[in-house]
Motif scaffolding. Sequence first.
Motif, PDB file in Angstrom:
ATOM      1  N   VAL A  10       0.382  -0.899   0.120  1.00 57.69           N
ATOM      2  CA  VAL A  10       0.164   0.170  -0.115  1.00 57.69           C
ATOM      3  C   VAL A  10       0.584   1.071   0.012  1.00 57.69           C
ATOM      4  CG1 VAL A  10      -1.962   1.400   1.058  1.00 57.69           C
ATOM      5  CG2 VAL A  10      -1.804  -0.940   0.897  1.00 57.69           C
ATOM      6  N   CYS A  11       0.569   2.677  -0.526  1.00 57.86           N
ATOM      7  CA  CYS A  11       1.330   2.994  -1.019  1.00 57.86           C
ATOM      8  C   CYS A  11       0.907   4.560   0.370  1.00 57.86           C
ATOM      9  CB  CYS A  11       1.120   4.085  -2.129  1.00 57.86           C
ATOM     10  SG  CYS A  11       1.667   5.332  -2.344  1.00 57.86           S
ATOM     11  N   PRO A  12       2.113   5.012   0.450  1.00 56.63           N
ATOM     12  CA  PRO A  12       1.975   5.690   1.715  1.00 56.63           C
ATOM     13  C   PRO A  12       1.525   7.655   2.185  1.00 56.63           C
ATOM     14  CG  PRO A  12       4.366   5.245   2.034  1.00 56.63           C
ATOM     15  CD  PRO A  12       3.439   4.054   0.993  1.00 56.63           C
ATOM     16  N   CYS A  14      -0.465   8.366  -1.285  1.00 51.88           N
ATOM     17  CA  CYS A  14      -2.354   7.904  -1.587  1.00 51.88           C
ATOM     18  C   CYS A  14      -2.816   6.909  -1.173  1.00 51.88           C
ATOM     19  CB  CYS A  14      -2.369   7.897  -3.703  1.00 51.88           C
ATOM     20  SG  CYS A  14      -1.436   6.496  -3.972  1.00 51.88           S
ATOM     21  N   GLN A  15      -2.493   6.295  -0.419  1.00 48.87           N
ATOM     22  CA  GLN A  15      -2.867   4.579   0.386  1.00 48.87           C
ATOM     23  C   GLN A  15      -3.642   3.734  -0.593  1.00 48.87           C
ATOM     24  OE1 GLN A  15      -3.876   4.552   3.475  1.00 48.87           O
ATOM     25  NE2 GLN A  15      -1.769   6.186   3.290  1.00 48.87           N
ATOM     26  N   ARG A  16      -2.720   3.489  -2.405  1.00 49.73           N
ATOM     27  CA  ARG A  16      -3.603   2.659  -2.407  1.00 49.73           C
ATOM     28  C   ARG A  16      -2.595   1.323  -2.832  1.00 49.73           C
ATOM     29  NH1 ARG A  16      -5.312   5.524  -8.718  1.00 49.73           N
ATOM     30  NH2 ARG A  16      -7.098   7.112  -7.819  1.00 49.73           N
ATOM     31  N   ALA A  17      -3.517   0.514  -3.068  1.00 49.09           N
ATOM     32  CA  ALA A  17      -2.584  -1.117  -3.300  1.00 49.09           C
ATOM     33  C   ALA A  17      -1.897  -0.874  -4.482  1.00 49.09           C
ATOM     34  CB  ALA A  17      -3.864  -1.608  -2.999  1.00 49.09           C
ATOM     35  N   TRP A  28      12.865  -4.814  -5.040  1.00 48.09           N
ATOM     36  CA  TRP A  28      10.612  -5.231  -4.726  1.00 48.09           C
ATOM     37  C   TRP A  28      10.698  -4.783  -3.042  1.00 48.09           C
ATOM     38  CZ3 TRP A  28       6.575  -3.923  -5.596  1.00 48.09           C
ATOM     39  CH2 TRP A  28       4.776  -4.655  -4.733  1.00 48.09           C
ATOM     40  N   ASP A  29      11.991  -5.095  -2.098  1.00 45.82           N
ATOM     41  CA  ASP A  29      11.785  -5.106  -0.839  1.00 45.82           C
ATOM     42  C   ASP A  29      12.409  -2.903  -0.224  1.00 45.82           C
ATOM     43  OD1 ASP A  29      11.267  -7.228   0.121  1.00 45.82           O
ATOM     44  OD2 ASP A  29      13.644  -7.492   0.360  1.00 45.82           O
ATOM     45  N   ASP A  30      12.149  -2.571  -0.825  1.00 45.45           N
ATOM     46  CA  ASP A  30      13.025  -0.709  -1.088  1.00 45.45           C
ATOM     47  C   ASP A  30      11.876  -0.472  -1.913  1.00 45.45           C
ATOM     48  OD1 ASP A  30      15.060  -1.311   0.532  1.00 45.45           O
ATOM     49  OD2 ASP A  30      16.332  -1.659  -1.636  1.00 45.45           O
ATOM     50  N   VAL A  31      10.937  -1.095  -2.283  1.00 46.00           N
ATOM     51  CA  VAL A  31       9.965   0.433  -3.114  1.00 46.00           C
ATOM     52  C   VAL A  31       9.387   0.528  -1.559  1.00 46.00           C
ATOM     53  CG1 VAL A  31       7.783   0.331  -4.896  1.00 46.00           C
ATOM     54  CG2 VAL A  31      10.673  -0.901  -5.691  1.00 46.00           C
ATOM     55  N   LYS A  32       8.589   1.589  -2.009  1.00 43.24           N
ATOM     56  CA  LYS A  32       7.643   2.110  -0.711  1.00 43.24           C
ATOM     57  C   LYS A  32       6.663   3.174  -1.874  1.00 43.24           C
ATOM     58  CE  LYS A  32      11.114   3.471   2.378  1.00 43.24           C
ATOM     59  NZ  LYS A  32      12.232   3.949   3.045  1.00 43.24           N
ATOM     60  N   CYS A  38       3.574   9.758  -7.016  1.00 44.43           N
ATOM     61  CA  CYS A  38       3.915  10.068  -4.918  1.00 44.43           C
ATOM     62  C   CYS A  38       4.936  10.174  -4.128  1.00 44.43           C
ATOM     63  CB  CYS A  38       3.124   8.030  -4.980  1.00 44.43           C
ATOM     64  SG  CYS A  38       1.000   8.210  -5.181  1.00 44.43           S
ATOM     65  N   SER A  39       5.871   9.687  -4.679  1.00 42.44           N
ATOM     66  CA  SER A  39       7.517   9.874  -4.526  1.00 42.44           C
ATOM     67  C   SER A  39       7.929  11.007  -4.305  1.00 42.44           C
ATOM     68  CB  SER A  39       8.165   9.391  -5.195  1.00 42.44           C
ATOM     69  OG  SER A  39       9.587   8.971  -4.879  1.00 42.44           O
ATOM     70  N   GLY A  40       6.961  11.726  -5.074  1.00 42.16           N
ATOM     71  CA  GLY A  40       7.460  13.426  -5.033  1.00 42.16           C
ATOM     72  C   GLY A  40       6.559  14.011  -4.134  1.00 42.16           C
ATOM     73  N   GLN A  41       5.711  13.274  -3.659  1.00 36.26           N
ATOM     74  CA  GLN A  41       4.354  14.328  -2.660  1.00 36.26           C
ATOM     75  C   GLN A  41       5.433  13.497  -1.746  1.00 36.26           C
ATOM     76  OE1 GLN A  41       1.196  14.635  -3.905  1.00 36.26           O
ATOM     77  NE2 GLN A  41       1.149  15.707  -5.943  1.00 36.26           N
ATOM     78  N   ARG A  42       5.791  13.354  -1.007  1.00 33.51           N
ATOM     79  CA  ARG A  42       6.181  11.894   0.264  1.00 33.51           C
ATOM     80  C   ARG A  42       6.014  12.888   1.009  1.00 33.51           C
ATOM     81  NH1 ARG A  42      11.102  10.751  -2.547  1.00 33.51           N
ATOM     82  NH2 ARG A  42      12.615  11.959  -1.582  1.00 33.51           N
ATOM     83  N   ASN A  43       6.626  14.213   0.964  1.00 38.23           N
ATOM     84  CA  ASN A  43       7.112  15.254   1.881  1.00 38.23           C
ATOM     85  C   ASN A  43       5.674  16.697   2.283  1.00 38.23           C
ATOM     86  OD1 ASN A  43       9.337  14.011   2.287  1.00 38.23           O
ATOM     87  ND2 ASN A  43       9.999  15.318   0.816  1.00 38.23           N
ATOM     88  N   MET A  44       4.673  16.134   1.669  1.00 39.06           N
ATOM     89  CA  MET A  44       3.325  16.407   2.052  1.00 39.06           C
ATOM     90  C   MET A  44       2.559  16.448   2.933  1.00 39.06           C
ATOM     91  SD  MET A  44       3.259  18.568  -0.553  1.00 39.06           S
ATOM     92  CE  MET A  44       1.815  19.732  -1.888  1.00 39.06           C
TER      93      MET A  44
END
Length: 50
Positions: A10-12, A14-17, A28-32, A38-44
């Motif tokens: 689940v993406c932290p 947008c909360q989508r799977a 795969w273990d490092d993909v968040k 979403c990676s660019g908006q992680r600090n929002m």
Amino acid sequence: MKKPDLPSKVCPVCQRAFTWRKKWARNWDDVKYCSKRCSGQRNMQSPVTR
């Protein structure tokens, strides 16, 4: 492996799977995040709304 059997997370932001992709096979273990957006908006403060 069939599509329903692929691992998912689940993406932290947008909360989508999102499911495993071949390009993520090595890390795969490092993909968040599900996407570069979403990676660019992680600090929002608030999650992406639609």
